[in-house]
Scaffold this motif. Structure first.
Motif, PDB file in Angstrom:
ATOM      1  N   GLU A  10       0.849  -1.205   0.000  1.00 36.39           N
ATOM      2  CA  GLU A  10       0.000   0.000   0.000  1.00 36.39           C
ATOM      3  C   GLU A  10       0.877   1.245   0.000  1.00 36.39           C
ATOM      4  OE1 GLU A  10      -3.916  -1.624   2.456  1.00 36.39           O
ATOM      5  OE2 GLU A  10      -2.844   0.173   3.113  1.00 36.39           O
ATOM      6  N   MET A  11       0.394   2.267  -0.702  1.00 32.71           N
ATOM      7  CA  MET A  11       1.045   3.569  -0.692  1.00 32.71           C
ATOM      8  C   MET A  11      -0.060   4.627  -0.639  1.00 32.71           C
ATOM      9  SD  MET A  11       4.429   3.432  -0.998  1.00 32.71           S
ATOM     10  CE  MET A  11       5.042   4.839  -1.953  1.00 32.71           C
ATOM     11  N   SER A  12       0.319   5.798  -0.147  1.00 37.41           N
ATOM     12  CA  SER A  12      -0.653   6.899  -0.159  1.00 37.41           C
ATOM     13  C   SER A  12       0.063   8.175  -0.574  1.00 37.41           C
ATOM     14  CB  SER A  12      -1.312   7.053   1.210  1.00 37.41           C
ATOM     15  OG  SER A  12      -0.336   7.337   2.181  1.00 37.41           O
ATOM     16  N   VAL A  13      -0.713   9.094  -1.118  1.00 36.21           N
ATOM     17  CA  VAL A  13      -0.153  10.351  -1.612  1.00 36.21           C
ATOM     18  C   VAL A  13      -1.216  11.433  -1.492  1.00 36.21           C
ATOM     19  CG1 VAL A  13      -0.850   9.902  -4.009  1.00 36.21           C
ATOM     20  CG2 VAL A  13       1.104  11.414  -3.544  1.00 36.21           C
ATOM     21  N   ALA A  87      -6.310   6.778  -7.753  1.00 35.17           N
ATOM     22  CA  ALA A  87      -6.474   5.762  -6.705  1.00 35.17           C
ATOM     23  C   ALA A  87      -6.881   4.438  -7.339  1.00 35.17           C
ATOM     24  CB  ALA A  87      -7.518   6.204  -5.694  1.00 35.17           C
ATOM     25  N   ALA A  88      -6.096   3.396  -7.097  1.00 32.54           N
ATOM     26  CA  ALA A  88      -6.316   2.096  -7.744  1.00 32.54           C
ATOM     27  C   ALA A  88      -5.268   1.108  -7.258  1.00 32.54           C
ATOM     28  CB  ALA A  88      -6.201   2.224  -9.268  1.00 32.54           C
ATOM     29  N   MET A  89      -5.413  -0.131  -7.697  1.00 32.34           N
ATOM     30  CA  MET A  89      -4.327  -1.115  -7.582  1.00 32.34           C
ATOM     31  C   MET A  89      -3.440  -0.942  -8.804  1.00 32.34           C
ATOM     32  SD  MET A  89      -4.253  -3.169  -4.959  1.00 32.34           S
ATOM     33  CE  MET A  89      -3.390  -4.638  -5.523  1.00 32.34           C
ATOM     34  N   THR A 107       2.515  -8.662  -7.293  1.00 32.14           N
ATOM     35  CA  THR A 107       1.435  -8.801  -6.325  1.00 32.14           C
ATOM     36  C   THR A 107       0.593  -7.536  -6.172  1.00 32.14           C
ATOM     37  OG1 THR A 107       3.039  -8.289  -4.613  1.00 32.14           O
ATOM     38  CG2 THR A 107       2.525 -10.620  -4.958  1.00 32.14           C
ATOM     39  N   GLY A 108       1.041  -6.434  -6.737  1.00 31.83           N
ATOM     40  CA  GLY A 108       0.241  -5.223  -6.747  1.00 31.83           C
ATOM     41  C   GLY A 108       0.540  -4.268  -5.601  1.00 31.83           C
ATOM     42  N   THR A 109       0.277  -2.986  -5.849  1.00 30.74           N
ATOM     43  CA  THR A 109       0.370  -1.928  -4.834  1.00 30.74           C
ATOM     44  C   THR A 109      -0.930  -1.134  -4.861  1.00 30.74           C
ATOM     45  OG1 THR A 109       2.771  -1.686  -5.051  1.00 30.74           O
ATOM     46  CG2 THR A 109       1.549   0.186  -4.123  1.00 30.74           C
ATOM     47  N   ARG A 110      -1.564  -1.045  -3.697  1.00 25.74           N
ATOM     48  CA  ARG A 110      -2.791  -0.260  -3.618  1.00 25.74           C
ATOM     49  C   ARG A 110      -2.422   1.187  -3.338  1.00 25.74           C
ATOM     50  NH1 ARG A 110      -7.870  -1.304  -3.482  1.00 25.74           N
ATOM     51  NH2 ARG A 110      -7.542  -3.527  -3.056  1.00 25.74           N
ATOM     52  N   LEU A 111      -2.789   2.096  -4.224  1.00 30.55           N
ATOM     53  CA  LEU A 111      -2.491   3.518  -4.063  1.00 30.55           C
ATOM     54  C   LEU A 111      -3.743   4.261  -3.613  1.00 30.55           C
ATOM     55  CD1 LEU A 111      -0.517   5.903  -4.423  1.00 30.55           C
ATOM     56  CD2 LEU A 111      -1.424   6.154  -6.744  1.00 30.55           C
ATOM     57  N   GLN A 112      -3.599   4.961  -2.499  1.00 35.80           N
ATOM     58  CA  GLN A 112      -4.668   5.854  -2.026  1.00 35.80           C
ATOM     59  C   GLN A 112      -4.243   7.292  -2.280  1.00 35.80           C
ATOM     60  OE1 GLN A 112      -4.811   4.237   2.099  1.00 35.80           O
ATOM     61  NE2 GLN A 112      -6.966   3.876   1.662  1.00 35.80           N
ATOM     62  N   VAL A 113      -5.188   8.110  -2.706  1.00 41.72           N
ATOM     63  CA  VAL A 113      -4.923   9.516  -2.957  1.00 41.72           C
ATOM     64  C   VAL A 113      -5.834  10.338  -2.051  1.00 41.72           C
ATOM     65  CG1 VAL A 113      -4.844  11.356  -4.668  1.00 41.72           C
ATOM     66  CG2 VAL A 113      -4.337   8.999  -5.349  1.00 41.72           C
ATOM     67  N   PHE A 114      -5.221  11.188  -1.228  1.00 41.76           N
ATOM     68  CA  PHE A 114      -5.984  12.000  -0.275  1.00 41.76           C
ATOM     69  C   PHE A 114      -6.115  13.431  -0.771  1.00 41.76           C
ATOM     70  CE2 PHE A 114      -6.457   8.849   2.884  1.00 41.76           C
ATOM     71  CZ  PHE A 114      -5.292   8.096   2.903  1.00 41.76           C
TER      72      PHE A 114
END
Lengths: 115, 112
Positions: A10-13, A87-89, A107-114
């Protein structure tokens, strides 16, 4: 056997900021393709960007660019000016040029955007 | 536009049932793929077909078989469904030696 590793589940930005997603791979081939695919909540996989291993120049598509390090077998995705719709995988994928058209995913990285 | 269509978006089946997942593409692509997607495991290749009646095993073929009698259609068969086959199944297609694969919208299969 070829493998693709994404070490960031997981990552967020923050919106408008820049984020980098990591990918490493293992192969004995010298010629191959690398890809980043995006999977939004709709589940539809979309090709974001591709890189041919024989090209030294890093691929760029609008706000998306890659850092391709062939010797290190590293292929990271940089998203500039992040938007809520990013925001997506995100999946990194590998495909050899010769012998087979098999497409191998990480395996993928889930990206969240705030906001 | 290339279209890859999976016959069902959601499916619920009972343990022991024979299950068919169908995928159709409309762009005369030689290659077709079946993947299984699970959280934390990404997309794992089940089977790959590079021509009519031709197939290769992927990384996790156990418990699955495939059929490709016509170029546009690639079927995934669960001979006797088990609960550990509950997953998201994605179909994809591509031209031979092409640099882009096109995906269907996935079938979320639940085996109870």
């Amino acid at each position: 056997a070829q493998t693709v590793t994404q070490s960031q589940p997981e990552m967020s930005v923050q919106e408008a900021e820049t984020v980098t997603l990591s990918c490493t791979y293992d192969t004995s081939e010298s010629d191959y393709y690398l890809f980043w695919y995006k999977q939004p909540p709709s589940r539809q996989m979309i090709l974001v960007i591709r890189q041919e291993a024989y090209k030294q120049q890093n691929a760029t598509e609008n706000r998306f660019s890659v850092n391709f390090q062939k010797a290190a077998k590293s292929f990271s995705l940089k998203i500039s000016d992040s938007q809520l719709g990013d925001a997506a995988m995100y999946f990194c994928a590998y495909r050899p040029i010769y012998n087979t058209d098999k497409l191998i995913f990480g395996t993928g990285t889930r990206l969240q955007v705030f906001p | 536009d290339v279209k890859v269509t999976q016959s069902s978006r959601y499916l619920v089946k009972r343990t022991g049932e024979k299950v068919f997942l169908e995928c159709v593409q409309d762009m005369d692509h030689e290659n077709m793929f079946w993947y299984r997607q699970d959280p934390g495991l990404g997309l794992r290749l089940i089977y790959f077909s590079y021509d009519v009646k031709m197939k290769e095993k992927g990384d996790i073929p156990e418990g699955y078989s495939v059929s490709r009698e016509k170029k546009e259609r690639f079927s995934l068969i669960l001979e006797s469904a088990s609960t550990n086959q509950t997953s998201m199944y994605l179909c994809a297609s591509s031209l031979a030696r092409a640099t882009e694969a096109f995906f269907g919208q996935g079938t979320r299969l639940t085996v109870v």
